[in-house]
Design an enzyme around this catalytic site. Sequence first.
Site, PDB file in Angstrom:
ATOM      1  N   HIS A 135      40.646  47.167  54.127  1.00  0.00           N
ATOM      2  CA  HIS A 135      41.655  46.180  54.554  1.00  0.00           C
ATOM      3  C   HIS A 135      41.617  45.987  56.076  1.00  0.00           C
ATOM      4  O   HIS A 135      42.645  46.097  56.745  1.00  0.00           O
ATOM      5  CB  HIS A 135      43.058  46.600  54.097  1.00  0.00           C
ATOM      6  CG  HIS A 135      43.958  45.417  53.859  1.00  0.00           C
ATOM      7  ND1 HIS A 135      44.787  45.321  52.760  1.00  0.00           N
ATOM      8  CD2 HIS A 135      44.161  44.281  54.569  1.00  0.00           C
ATOM      9  CE1 HIS A 135      45.460  44.181  52.821  1.00  0.00           C
ATOM     10  NE2 HIS A 135      45.096  43.533  53.924  1.00  0.00           N
ATOM     11  N   PHE A 143      41.732  41.632  58.958  1.00  0.00           N
ATOM     12  CA  PHE A 143      42.661  41.076  59.964  1.00  0.00           C
ATOM     13  C   PHE A 143      42.507  41.761  61.322  1.00  0.00           C
ATOM     14  O   PHE A 143      43.060  41.304  62.316  1.00  0.00           O
ATOM     15  CB  PHE A 143      44.116  41.283  59.497  1.00  0.00           C
ATOM     16  CG  PHE A 143      44.595  42.716  59.664  1.00  0.00           C
ATOM     17  CD1 PHE A 143      44.219  43.694  58.774  1.00  0.00           C
ATOM     18  CD2 PHE A 143      45.385  43.067  60.750  1.00  0.00           C
ATOM     19  CE1 PHE A 143      44.625  45.014  58.948  1.00  0.00           C
ATOM     20  CE2 PHE A 143      45.808  44.385  60.928  1.00  0.00           C
ATOM     21  CZ  PHE A 143      45.416  45.359  60.026  1.00  0.00           C
ATOM     22  N   ARG A 146      43.357  39.871  47.981  1.00  0.00           N
ATOM     23  CA  ARG A 146      44.207  40.946  47.467  1.00  0.00           C
ATOM     24  C   ARG A 146      43.491  41.610  46.298  1.00  0.00           C
ATOM     25  O   ARG A 146      42.889  40.923  45.460  1.00  0.00           O
ATOM     26  CB  ARG A 146      45.568  40.415  46.983  1.00  0.00           C
ATOM     27  CG  ARG A 146      46.565  40.113  48.096  1.00  0.00           C
ATOM     28  CD  ARG A 146      47.035  41.374  48.840  1.00  0.00           C
ATOM     29  NE  ARG A 146      47.946  41.099  49.937  1.00  0.00           N
ATOM     30  CZ  ARG A 146      47.598  40.922  51.212  1.00  0.00           C
ATOM     31  NH1 ARG A 146      46.338  40.978  51.553  1.00  0.00           N
ATOM     32  NH2 ARG A 146      48.500  40.710  52.143  1.00  0.00           N
ATOM     33  N   GLU A 190      44.805  50.239  46.491  1.00  0.00           N
ATOM     34  CA  GLU A 190      44.524  50.596  47.883  1.00  0.00           C
ATOM     35  C   GLU A 190      45.653  51.345  48.582  1.00  0.00           C
ATOM     36  O   GLU A 190      45.406  52.087  49.526  1.00  0.00           O
ATOM     37  CB  GLU A 190      44.141  49.356  48.703  1.00  0.00           C
ATOM     38  CG  GLU A 190      45.271  48.373  48.943  1.00  0.00           C
ATOM     39  CD  GLU A 190      44.839  47.225  49.859  1.00  0.00           C
ATOM     40  OE1 GLU A 190      43.811  46.599  49.588  1.00  0.00           O
ATOM     41  OE2 GLU A 190      45.554  46.971  50.842  1.00  0.00           O
TER      42      GLU A 190
HETATM   43  P1  NAI Z   1      47.468  30.200  52.658  1.00  0.00           P
HETATM   44  O1  NAI Z   1      48.824  30.194  52.060  1.00  0.00           O
HETATM   45  O2  NAI Z   1      47.220  29.404  53.909  1.00  0.00           O
HETATM   46  O3  NAI Z   1      46.394  29.702  51.565  1.00  0.00           O
HETATM   47  C1  NAI Z   1      46.385  30.100  50.236  1.00  0.00           C
HETATM   48  C2  NAI Z   1      45.769  28.959  49.432  1.00  0.00           C
HETATM   49  O4  NAI Z   1      45.628  29.408  48.073  1.00  0.00           O
HETATM   50  C3  NAI Z   1      46.638  27.699  49.402  1.00  0.00           C
HETATM   51  O5  NAI Z   1      45.859  26.574  49.754  1.00  0.00           O
HETATM   52  C4  NAI Z   1      47.118  27.629  47.956  1.00  0.00           C
HETATM   53  O6  NAI Z   1      47.309  26.300  47.486  1.00  0.00           O
HETATM   54  C5  NAI Z   1      45.987  28.314  47.226  1.00  0.00           C
HETATM   55  N1  NAI Z   1      46.350  28.788  45.902  1.00  0.00           N
HETATM   56  C6  NAI Z   1      47.553  29.258  45.472  1.00  0.00           C
HETATM   57  N2  NAI Z   1      47.478  29.577  44.177  1.00  0.00           N
HETATM   58  C7  NAI Z   1      46.214  29.302  43.775  1.00  0.00           C
HETATM   59  C8  NAI Z   1      45.535  29.401  42.542  1.00  0.00           C
HETATM   60  N3  NAI Z   1      46.161  29.834  41.438  1.00  0.00           N
HETATM   61  N4  NAI Z   1      44.233  29.042  42.501  1.00  0.00           N
HETATM   62  C9  NAI Z   1      43.613  28.570  43.602  1.00  0.00           C
HETATM   63  N5  NAI Z   1      44.214  28.443  44.802  1.00  0.00           N
HETATM   64  C10 NAI Z   1      45.497  28.792  44.881  1.00  0.00           C
HETATM   65  O7  NAI Z   1      47.086  31.723  52.878  1.00  0.00           O
HETATM   66  P2  NAI Z   1      46.009  32.329  53.867  1.00  0.00           P
HETATM   67  O8  NAI Z   1      46.642  32.603  55.175  1.00  0.00           O
HETATM   68  O9  NAI Z   1      44.780  31.504  53.815  1.00  0.00           O
HETATM   69  O10 NAI Z   1      45.753  33.739  53.174  1.00  0.00           O
HETATM   70  C11 NAI Z   1      45.107  33.841  51.909  1.00  0.00           C
HETATM   71  C12 NAI Z   1      45.208  35.265  51.429  1.00  0.00           C
HETATM   72  O11 NAI Z   1      44.449  36.126  52.283  1.00  0.00           O
HETATM   73  C13 NAI Z   1      46.623  35.863  51.502  1.00  0.00           C
HETATM   74  O12 NAI Z   1      47.361  35.528  50.334  1.00  0.00           O
HETATM   75  C14 NAI Z   1      46.357  37.327  51.596  1.00  0.00           C
HETATM   76  O13 NAI Z   1      46.347  37.827  50.276  1.00  0.00           O
HETATM   77  C15 NAI Z   1      44.965  37.427  52.174  1.00  0.00           C
HETATM   78  N6  NAI Z   1      44.934  38.079  53.498  1.00  0.00           N
HETATM   79  C16 NAI Z   1      44.099  39.148  53.675  1.00  0.00           C
HETATM   80  C17 NAI Z   1      44.028  39.796  54.891  1.00  0.00           C
HETATM   81  C18 NAI Z   1      43.096  40.952  55.118  1.00  0.00           C
HETATM   82  O14 NAI Z   1      43.168  41.597  56.178  1.00  0.00           O
HETATM   83  N7  NAI Z   1      42.194  41.247  54.188  1.00  0.00           N
HETATM   84  C19 NAI Z   1      44.870  39.368  56.024  1.00  0.00           C
HETATM   85  C20 NAI Z   1      45.680  38.197  55.753  1.00  0.00           C
HETATM   86  C21 NAI Z   1      45.709  37.611  54.528  1.00  0.00           C
END
Ligand code: NAI
Length: 330
Positions: free
Chosen positions: A295, A298, A234, A263
């Site tokens: 972006h 995905f 993000r 964005e």
């Molecule tokens: P997820 O929920 O499976 O993993 C997020 C991880 O971050 C978790 O293991 C959590 O414990 C950790 N976390 C939370 N707060 C933290 C902190 N302060 N410091 C370090 N780690 C921390 O989420 P997922 O599916 O892996 O997605 C991650 C991010 O990817 C989403 O939040 C979203 O922002 C982004 N995303 C981007 C996309 C794109 O097209 N560019 C598409 C989908 C998601």
Amino acid sequence: MKILFFSAKPYDKLFFDQYNKDYGFEIEYLETHLGPHIVNAVEDEEAVCVFVNDKVNAEVISVLASKGVKIIALRCAGFNNVDLEAAKSHGLKVCRVPEYSPQAVAEHTVAMLLTLNRKTHKAYNRVREQNFSLNGLLGFNLFRKTVGVIGTGKIGSAFCRIMKGFGCEVVAYDLYPNLELERSGVRYAALDEVLATSDIISLHCPLNEDTHYLINEKTLAGMKKGVTLINTSRGGLVNTADVIRALKTGHVAYLGIDVYEQEEKLFFKDLSGSIIEDDMIQRLMSFPNVLVTAHQAFFTEEALSEIAQVTLNSIDRLHKGQEPENLGKA
Ligand code: NAI
């Protein structure tokens, strides 16, 4: 049953029309964002389907409810743009797609990294002009480099596994270390240590109060000189002004971003005929060692198929009075 789509793009229509053959819903696609300005366009639809930049606040929800809408279906994972309390109080059901393809995002992250370290974006343009010189294209190996991963959830852990395959040392920081990943050779360390020891840093944690501007002047100063930074998570995780300063001094040698703080004013739109007022993105795009994608991490066939199938299935279940597994939680 009728469903009204907002922020619909040609690719949404392609995938939803394909999978709607199994359901036979009456779908109308609108290009415009949902918001107070357009909510009155809703007529006799039972469901609205929205995306990341649609504004589904209390005002919009109250009009939707008065028009007989029963379901708000998000064709994305995040639901920060929906007032879940307002939806609940009006009896509207909300569903989303919590996971569609972590690999899509992890692989795009690797694509950005490989573009930057081997300068294929420059080579592509150069050979088209019959310039076959290698001057300025010198890259670096990923093998044996230290890769720091911030956030090892679904996407971060997929990225860790790919980088292990390249023969990299992977060091990670997460509030909740993943033991299976640790057993596969990923080493968890404190955030400061990950930042200080990594040649490449990739962000995969969510944006929240704790992670806003996680990458700032101070944390940048704690990184190795010549670091490569990739953000496919993000935009708000990175203080863009600070990273621009670090690029100017060479402290950050390469930057790859698929997300950007501002964005919503730019991404998903064709602005090729417009004057961009955002000087920050223009400055970023002027660096030869910065790669910006809009972006699209995905954006794979597999992910769009999954999004369409899960969304239509959830709408169908809600329509029949059943609960899908992925109801938005307040
Ligand atoms: P997820 O929920 O499976 O993993 C997020 C991880 O971050 C978790 O293991 C959590 O414990 C950790 N976390 C939370 N707060 C933290 C902190 N302060 N410091 C370090 N780690 C921390 O989420 P997922 O599916 O892996 O997605 C991650 C991010 O990817 C989403 O939040 C979203 O922002 C982004 N995303 C981007 C996309 C794109 O097209 N560019 C598409 C989908 C998601």
